[in-house]
Design a protein around this motif. Structure first.
Motif, PDB file in Angstrom:
ATOM      1  N   TYR A 230       0.798  -1.221   0.000  1.00 18.11           N
ATOM      2  CA  TYR A 230       0.000   0.000   0.000  1.00 18.11           C
ATOM      3  C   TYR A 230       0.835   1.277   0.000  1.00 18.11           C
ATOM      4  O   TYR A 230       0.282   2.380   0.085  1.00 18.11           O
ATOM      5  CB  TYR A 230      -0.915   0.003   1.232  1.00 18.11           C
ATOM      6  N   VAL A 231       2.131   1.152  -0.102  1.00 13.59           N
ATOM      7  CA  VAL A 231       3.028   2.273   0.150  1.00 13.59           C
ATOM      8  C   VAL A 231       2.743   3.484  -0.736  1.00 13.59           C
ATOM      9  O   VAL A 231       2.520   4.599  -0.240  1.00 13.59           O
ATOM     10  CB  VAL A 231       4.497   1.828  -0.025  1.00 13.59           C
ATOM     11  N   LYS A 232       2.775   3.299  -2.046  1.00 13.65           N
ATOM     12  CA  LYS A 232       2.695   4.463  -2.935  1.00 13.65           C
ATOM     13  C   LYS A 232       1.352   5.173  -2.836  1.00 13.65           C
ATOM     14  O   LYS A 232       1.285   6.405  -2.830  1.00 13.65           O
ATOM     15  CB  LYS A 232       3.010   4.036  -4.362  1.00 13.65           C
ATOM     16  N   SER A 233       0.269   4.420  -2.740  1.00 16.95           N
ATOM     17  CA  SER A 233      -1.055   5.046  -2.672  1.00 16.95           C
ATOM     18  C   SER A 233      -1.258   5.787  -1.358  1.00 16.95           C
ATOM     19  O   SER A 233      -1.798   6.905  -1.332  1.00 16.95           O
ATOM     20  CB  SER A 233      -2.150   3.995  -2.869  1.00 16.95           C
ATOM     21  N   VAL A 234      -0.823   5.188  -0.259  1.00 19.77           N
ATOM     22  CA  VAL A 234      -1.014   5.841   1.045  1.00 19.77           C
ATOM     23  C   VAL A 234      -0.101   7.057   1.182  1.00 19.77           C
ATOM     24  O   VAL A 234      -0.517   8.102   1.709  1.00 19.77           O
ATOM     25  CB  VAL A 234      -0.789   4.835   2.189  1.00 19.77           C
ATOM     26  N   ALA A 239       0.441  12.914   1.413  1.00 17.87           N
ATOM     27  CA  ALA A 239       0.969  14.145   0.832  1.00 17.87           C
ATOM     28  C   ALA A 239      -0.148  15.140   0.531  1.00 17.87           C
ATOM     29  O   ALA A 239       0.031  16.360   0.672  1.00 17.87           O
ATOM     30  CB  ALA A 239       1.757  13.829  -0.433  1.00 17.87           C
ATOM     31  N   GLN A 240      -1.312  14.629   0.133  1.00 15.84           N
ATOM     32  CA  GLN A 240      -2.411  15.510  -0.249  1.00 15.84           C
ATOM     33  C   GLN A 240      -3.289  15.933   0.922  1.00 15.84           C
ATOM     34  O   GLN A 240      -3.862  17.021   0.907  1.00 15.84           O
ATOM     35  CB  GLN A 240      -3.284  14.826  -1.310  1.00 15.84           C
ATOM     36  N   HIS A 241      -3.396  15.067   1.930  1.00 19.76           N
ATOM     37  CA  HIS A 241      -4.389  15.325   2.977  1.00 19.76           C
ATOM     38  C   HIS A 241      -3.799  15.501   4.374  1.00 19.76           C
ATOM     39  O   HIS A 241      -4.535  15.854   5.302  1.00 19.76           O
ATOM     40  CB  HIS A 241      -5.435  14.206   2.974  1.00 19.76           C
ATOM     41  N   GLY A 242      -2.531  15.232   4.534  1.00 21.91           N
ATOM     42  CA  GLY A 242      -1.828  15.543   5.776  1.00 21.91           C
ATOM     43  C   GLY A 242      -2.503  15.049   7.032  1.00 21.91           C
ATOM     44  O   GLY A 242      -2.828  13.870   7.173  1.00 21.91           O
ATOM     45  N   ALA A 313     -13.831  13.041   9.582  1.00 17.84           N
ATOM     46  CA  ALA A 313     -15.082  12.767   8.877  1.00 17.84           C
ATOM     47  C   ALA A 313     -15.317  13.732   7.716  1.00 17.84           C
ATOM     48  O   ALA A 313     -15.819  13.338   6.653  1.00 17.84           O
ATOM     49  CB  ALA A 313     -16.259  12.822   9.851  1.00 17.84           C
ATOM     50  N   GLN A 314     -14.927  14.983   7.880  1.00 21.28           N
ATOM     51  CA  GLN A 314     -15.167  15.978   6.841  1.00 21.28           C
ATOM     52  C   GLN A 314     -14.297  15.751   5.611  1.00 21.28           C
ATOM     53  O   GLN A 314     -14.622  16.235   4.520  1.00 21.28           O
ATOM     54  CB  GLN A 314     -14.945  17.386   7.389  1.00 21.28           C
ATOM     55  N   GLN A 315     -13.199  15.038   5.783  1.00 19.75           N
ATOM     56  CA  GLN A 315     -12.277  14.789   4.671  1.00 19.75           C
ATOM     57  C   GLN A 315     -12.356  13.351   4.152  1.00 19.75           C
ATOM     58  O   GLN A 315     -11.624  12.984   3.237  1.00 19.75           O
ATOM     59  CB  GLN A 315     -10.837  15.070   5.118  1.00 19.75           C
ATOM     60  N   ALA A 316     -13.244  12.546   4.709  1.00 18.34           N
ATOM     61  CA  ALA A 316     -13.285  11.116   4.389  1.00 18.34           C
ATOM     62  C   ALA A 316     -13.519  10.859   2.900  1.00 18.34           C
ATOM     63  O   ALA A 316     -12.842  10.035   2.279  1.00 18.34           O
ATOM     64  CB  ALA A 316     -14.363  10.421   5.227  1.00 18.34           C
ATOM     65  N   ASP A 317     -14.477  11.568   2.313  1.00 17.12           N
ATOM     66  CA  ASP A 317     -14.784  11.344   0.892  1.00 17.12           C
ATOM     67  C   ASP A 317     -13.610  11.734   0.004  1.00 17.12           C
ATOM     68  O   ASP A 317     -13.291  11.034  -0.961  1.00 17.12           O
ATOM     69  CB  ASP A 317     -16.040  12.125   0.489  1.00 17.12           C
ATOM     70  N   ALA A 318     -12.977  12.846   0.312  1.00 16.28           N
ATOM     71  CA  ALA A 318     -11.847  13.310  -0.493  1.00 16.28           C
ATOM     72  C   ALA A 318     -10.664  12.352  -0.380  1.00 16.28           C
ATOM     73  O   ALA A 318      -9.985  12.050  -1.378  1.00 16.28           O
ATOM     74  CB  ALA A 318     -11.434  14.711  -0.065  1.00 16.28           C
ATOM     75  N   ILE A 319     -10.404  11.856   0.821  1.00 18.90           N
ATOM     76  CA  ILE A 319      -9.293  10.913   1.017  1.00 18.90           C
ATOM     77  C   ILE A 319      -9.581   9.608   0.290  1.00 18.90           C
ATOM     78  O   ILE A 319      -8.704   9.040  -0.379  1.00 18.90           O
ATOM     79  CB  ILE A 319      -9.052  10.682   2.521  1.00 18.90           C
ATOM     80  N   ALA A 320     -10.816   9.128   0.397  1.00 18.75           N
ATOM     81  CA  ALA A 320     -11.196   7.901  -0.313  1.00 18.75           C
ATOM     82  C   ALA A 320     -11.041   8.083  -1.815  1.00 18.75           C
ATOM     83  O   ALA A 320     -10.565   7.169  -2.515  1.00 18.75           O
ATOM     84  CB  ALA A 320     -12.631   7.516   0.034  1.00 18.75           C
TER      85      ALA A 320
END
Length: 349
Positions: A230-234, A239-242, A313-320
């Motif tokens: 899972y390294v590259k995706s996580v 990097a994007q969501h901190g 919770a507010q960022q869950a959809d964006a992270i997914a």
């Protein structure tokens, strides 16, 4: 006592073939070369591998992990499946250090056998190199030990060692997890490398054969599917969501019930919903044929979830969405709640 046979002895007479070891090194070098990355100062061939910590880190913290492949190797021997156990070996360590936010930098392996088969060892190390490529880390060293009398013919053991780095301020420790946070799950590729002692019992009970059909695939291909890395995706999601990513749990030995609590404060519990994700058919087959209880399934196997991510919770959809863009299958498994007295830290309801 003096031997009656005074013929001179060689290391080969004792069961160690130096020429075979040299031949294996020659086979390994081009495999390792494909994994090179900035920072490698000296790799395979020296007494010690050298790696320079990338200059992009201001306060680098080194994170290390070590693991093996477990009794999955028993099936590798019995079914002649040696090409992917090396991927399993890398995955176990790099996924572990990933949960603290670390980028894997380099990997070393230990391959031990009674009599060295260059072809078998090259297949195994080829898998290790592939795993390193998938993880973005360099295979910079290792050890091949031929030890006559220590292992049955055709068998070997594996261990791996990964070192990564994370910025001190970016380390993930689960301390910021709060009630209301969402629990995401990343799909596994199968049983990965855990629970194989029980899995093999089911194979034995059913007298299953490696080449028999399992929903359009060979059973051996399903059972021996390599652990997902899972390294590259996580790392991309981090990097994007901190800081919106608050905790990560690699679902290995102990399954969902024992790994998720490792990132939770004692006052918190993760409530997972059993209908929130699609469980691969392999687990359904094992549970049915083995008569395995739900609780046992969830504390032995990953049951289709290889990595758990606790997020705001507010960022869950964006992270997914980011993780799906990176090729992951993502499910919203449940939520973090206040832990009631007497309730386990992870429940599947």
């Amino acid at each position: 006592m003096t031997s009656q046979n005074n013929a001179p002895l060689t290391y080969r007479d004792a069961g160690v073939d130096i020429d075979a070891g040299d031949a294996l090194v020659d086979r390994i070098k081009p495999l390792a070369a494909r994994t090179m990355r900035p920072g490698v100062l000296a790799g395979i061939g020296g007494f010690g591998a050298l790696f320079e910590v990338p200059q992009k880190y201001r306060e680098p913290v080194l994170v290390s992990g070590t693991d093996g492949v477990g009794t999955k190797l028993r099936l590798a021997f019995d079914w002649n499946c040696h090409d992917t156990v090396g991927i399993d070996l890398v995955a176990m360590s790099v996924n572990d250090i990933l949960v603290q936010g670390a980028e894997p930098l380099f990997f070393l392996d230990y391959f031990a056998c009674g009599k060295l088969s260059v072809d078998t060892a090259a297949r195994v190390v080829g898998g290790i190199a592939k795993g390193c490529e998938l993880a973005g880390c360099a295979l910079i060293g290792g050890e091949t030990a031929e030890m006559p009398g220590m292992y049955p013919e055709g068998e070997y053991d594996l261990a791996g060692f990964a070192v990564g780095a994370v910025e001190k301020s970016a380390m993930i420790n689960g301390k910021s997890i709060r009630p209301g946070d969402v629990v995401l799950g990343l799909a596994s590729s199968g049983a990965h490398s855990n629970g194989y002692s029980l899995l093999r019992k089911v194979v034995e009970r059913t007298q299953a054969k490696p080449d028999q059909d399992f929903q359009g695939q060979r059973l051996s291909d399903v059972v021996m599917a390599p652990t997902r890395i899972y390294v590259k995706s996580v790392l991309q999601a981090l990097a994007q969501h901190g800081t919106a990513i608050k905790g990560l749990a690699h679902i290995t030995g102990g399954g969902l019930l024992e790994n998720v609590p490792r990132i939770l404060e004692p006052s918190l519990s993760a409530r997972l919903h059993r209908d929130a994700w699609t469980r691969p058919a392999l687990f359904d087959w094992m549970q049915r044929e083995g008569g395995i209880a739900d609780q046992e399934m969830h504390r032995v196997f990953n049951c289709g979830i290889g990595m758990v991510i606790v997020v705001d919770a507010q960022q869950a959809d964006a992270i997914a969405a980011t993780l799906r863009e990176q090729g992951e299958t993502v499910w919203a498994l449940g939520e973090i709640v206040e832990r009631a007295e007497g309730v386990a830290q992870t429940t599947v309801e």
